[in-house]
Structures are given as structure tokens and as C-alpha cells.
Design a protein around this motif. Structure first.
Motif, PDB file in Angstrom:
ATOM      1  N   THR A 127      49.726  34.783  17.916  1.00  0.00           N
ATOM      2  CA  THR A 127      50.328  33.447  17.904  1.00  0.00           C
ATOM      3  C   THR A 127      49.321  32.391  18.337  1.00  0.00           C
ATOM      4  O   THR A 127      48.422  32.657  19.140  1.00  0.00           O
ATOM      5  N   LEU A 128      49.513  31.203  17.809  1.00  0.00           N
ATOM      6  CA  LEU A 128      48.711  30.060  18.201  1.00  0.00           C
ATOM      7  C   LEU A 128      49.174  29.560  19.570  1.00  0.00           C
ATOM      8  O   LEU A 128      50.193  30.024  20.090  1.00  0.00           O
ATOM      9  N   ALA A 129      48.465  28.599  20.138  1.00  0.00           N
ATOM     10  CA  ALA A 129      48.834  28.055  21.446  1.00  0.00           C
ATOM     11  C   ALA A 129      50.237  27.446  21.434  1.00  0.00           C
ATOM     12  O   ALA A 129      50.928  27.463  22.453  1.00  0.00           O
ATOM     13  N   ASN A 130      50.689  26.945  20.277  1.00  0.00           N
ATOM     14  CA  ASN A 130      52.021  26.349  20.189  1.00  0.00           C
ATOM     15  C   ASN A 130      53.121  27.383  19.941  1.00  0.00           C
ATOM     16  O   ASN A 130      54.278  27.034  19.762  1.00  0.00           O
ATOM     17  N   GLY A 131      52.760  28.676  19.919  1.00  0.00           N
ATOM     18  CA  GLY A 131      53.726  29.751  19.729  1.00  0.00           C
ATOM     19  C   GLY A 131      53.980  30.131  18.278  1.00  0.00           C
ATOM     20  O   GLY A 131      54.682  31.093  17.999  1.00  0.00           O
ATOM     21  N   LYS A 132      53.402  29.383  17.351  1.00  0.00           N
ATOM     22  CA  LYS A 132      53.575  29.666  15.928  1.00  0.00           C
ATOM     23  C   LYS A 132      52.763  30.912  15.547  1.00  0.00           C
ATOM     24  O   LYS A 132      51.597  31.046  15.915  1.00  0.00           O
ATOM     25  N   THR A 134      50.404  33.475  13.481  1.00  0.00           N
ATOM     26  CA  THR A 134      49.263  33.286  12.589  1.00  0.00           C
ATOM     27  C   THR A 134      48.792  34.629  12.047  1.00  0.00           C
ATOM     28  O   THR A 134      48.813  35.634  12.770  1.00  0.00           O
ATOM     29  N   ASP A 184      43.559  29.890  18.774  1.00  0.00           N
ATOM     30  CA  ASP A 184      44.560  29.125  19.534  1.00  0.00           C
ATOM     31  C   ASP A 184      45.102  27.955  18.712  1.00  0.00           C
ATOM     32  O   ASP A 184      46.210  27.514  18.938  1.00  0.00           O
ATOM     33  N   TRP A 185      44.305  27.486  17.759  1.00  0.00           N
ATOM     34  CA  TRP A 185      44.643  26.268  17.025  1.00  0.00           C
ATOM     35  C   TRP A 185      44.676  26.544  15.533  1.00  0.00           C
ATOM     36  O   TRP A 185      43.842  27.259  15.001  1.00  0.00           O
ATOM     37  N   GLU A 186      45.619  25.947  14.862  1.00  0.00           N
ATOM     38  CA  GLU A 186      45.770  26.123  13.423  1.00  0.00           C
ATOM     39  C   GLU A 186      44.605  25.509  12.657  1.00  0.00           C
ATOM     40  O   GLU A 186      44.094  26.079  11.699  1.00  0.00           O
TER      41      GLU A 186
END
Length: 189
Positions: A127-132, A134, A184-186
């Protein structure tokens, strides 16, 4: 040192430029079989397993899991994204470019076979830092052989980049370790 090689960048294609940049970056550091290489960017987590290491041989077999070979990530911005098999073939070319004394063969086969085995497993917690979630997350299990498991095909690709850096830094070896990483980031850059 890097400034001396900058004129070469204009005469190379983007793949060669990236490999040269990776090589030059790796010249700045080194590791032994007992150290975890200084991968850039740093991986999320790793644990060294023992004092052994994976070493490149004169012939290397990359085996792509039959069930995963045609997996393509559809959550990116590429209209026709590469498959896991496509990424394995790119990895084989990059390995041979960096270590020309090593012959690299890519095959589609069964679970766990080959010197390097590549698969996709969507159950990896990535998951990315925002919880989404990946598909760019991956795990690497390195011992006498290597298992690359990506959350998606792109995750497996990023694992090959980590592996290439480590092999350069280790002069063809990579310490036995379990490695887990994801962005961590999209959008990065």
C-alpha cells in the motif's frame, strides 16, 4: 567521477543511459556478501538470513511462473503495459549487459524452478502512504537461488532493479536476505 562520464549520456539510448547511471551510482559504494547493499532508494524492510549469498554463474536461468507470465498491470498510465514475461526478458538483457560473461535464459515454467524465479501474487500487502493498494510492491527471497514475487508485474520489475543494484555493488553476489519494498507515493519525481 560522474561529471567525467556526462558527455556519454548524449550518445546513448534511454535504457543504456539508465544502466550507466546505475553503474556510476554503484561505484560510489560497495558491499561484501555479509552486508546488505546500499540500494537507492532504500527498501522498506530487509532481514539478512545467514552468511551465504547468491552468486551469478556463467549460465543463469530466469523462470517465469506459468500462471503469472501474461499478467499485466492495468492500474498504471501505460496503454499497453508489459507482462511479467516482458519484464523478465528486459531483466535478462540488463543482467547480460552488466555481466557479459553470464549467459541468461528466460523460460516459462513451474513454481520455484530456476536460478531466479519470478511470479505475481496479489496477496502481498502493498500500500501507498495514503493506504491505497499498489501493484508496485514486491518481495525478494535471496539464498542460493532467488524468488521475486510482485504484487503485480510492475512490482516484479522494481524487484529486478533492486537486484541489479545489489549485484553490481556485490560484484555479482547478493547476500541471503528477505526483502520487502513498495513505493510510498503514487507519483514520484
Amino acid at each position: 567521477v560522474m561529471l567525467r562520464f556526462l558527455p556519454l549520456f548524449g550518445r546513448m539510448n534511454s535504457g543504456s543511459t539508465g544502466l550507466l547511471a546505475l553503474f556510476l551510482l554503484c561505484l560510489l559504494g560497495s558491499c561484501t556478501a555479509l552486508d546488505f547493499p546500499a540500494i537507492v532508494p532504500a527498501v522498506q524492510s530487509y532481514s539478512l538470513l545467514d552468511a551465504s549469498a547468491f552468486s551469478l554463474a556463467s549460465t543463469l536461468a530466469i523462470v517465469v511462473d506459468r500462471k503469472s507470465a501474461d499478467v499485466r498491470d492495468t492500474d498504471g498510465m501505460t496503454l499497453v503495459p508489459p507482462s511479467l514475461l516482458d519484464f523478465a526478458e528486459t531483466f535478462a538483457q540488463d543482467l547480460h549487459s552488466l555481466f557479459p560473461e553470464t549467459r541468461v535464459d528466460v523460460n516459462v515454467g513451474g513454481t520455484g524452478s530456476g536460478d531466479i524465479f519470478m511470479a505475481v501474487d496479489t496477496s502481498i500487502n502493498s500500500t501507498l502512504a495514503n493506504g491505497k493498494p499498489t501493484t508496485e510492491g514486491y518481495s525478494l527471497n535471496i539464498s542460493e537461488s532467488i524468488t521475486i514475487t510482485g504484487m503485480g508485474a510492475r512490482g516484479a520489475f522494481w524487484a529486478t532493479r533492486t537486484l541489479l543494484q545489489g549485484l553490481i555493488l556485490g560484484n555479482g553476489t547478493f547476500p541471503a536476505a528477505d526483502v520487502y519494498d513498495h513505493p510510498d507515493w503514487e507519483t514520484r519525481g
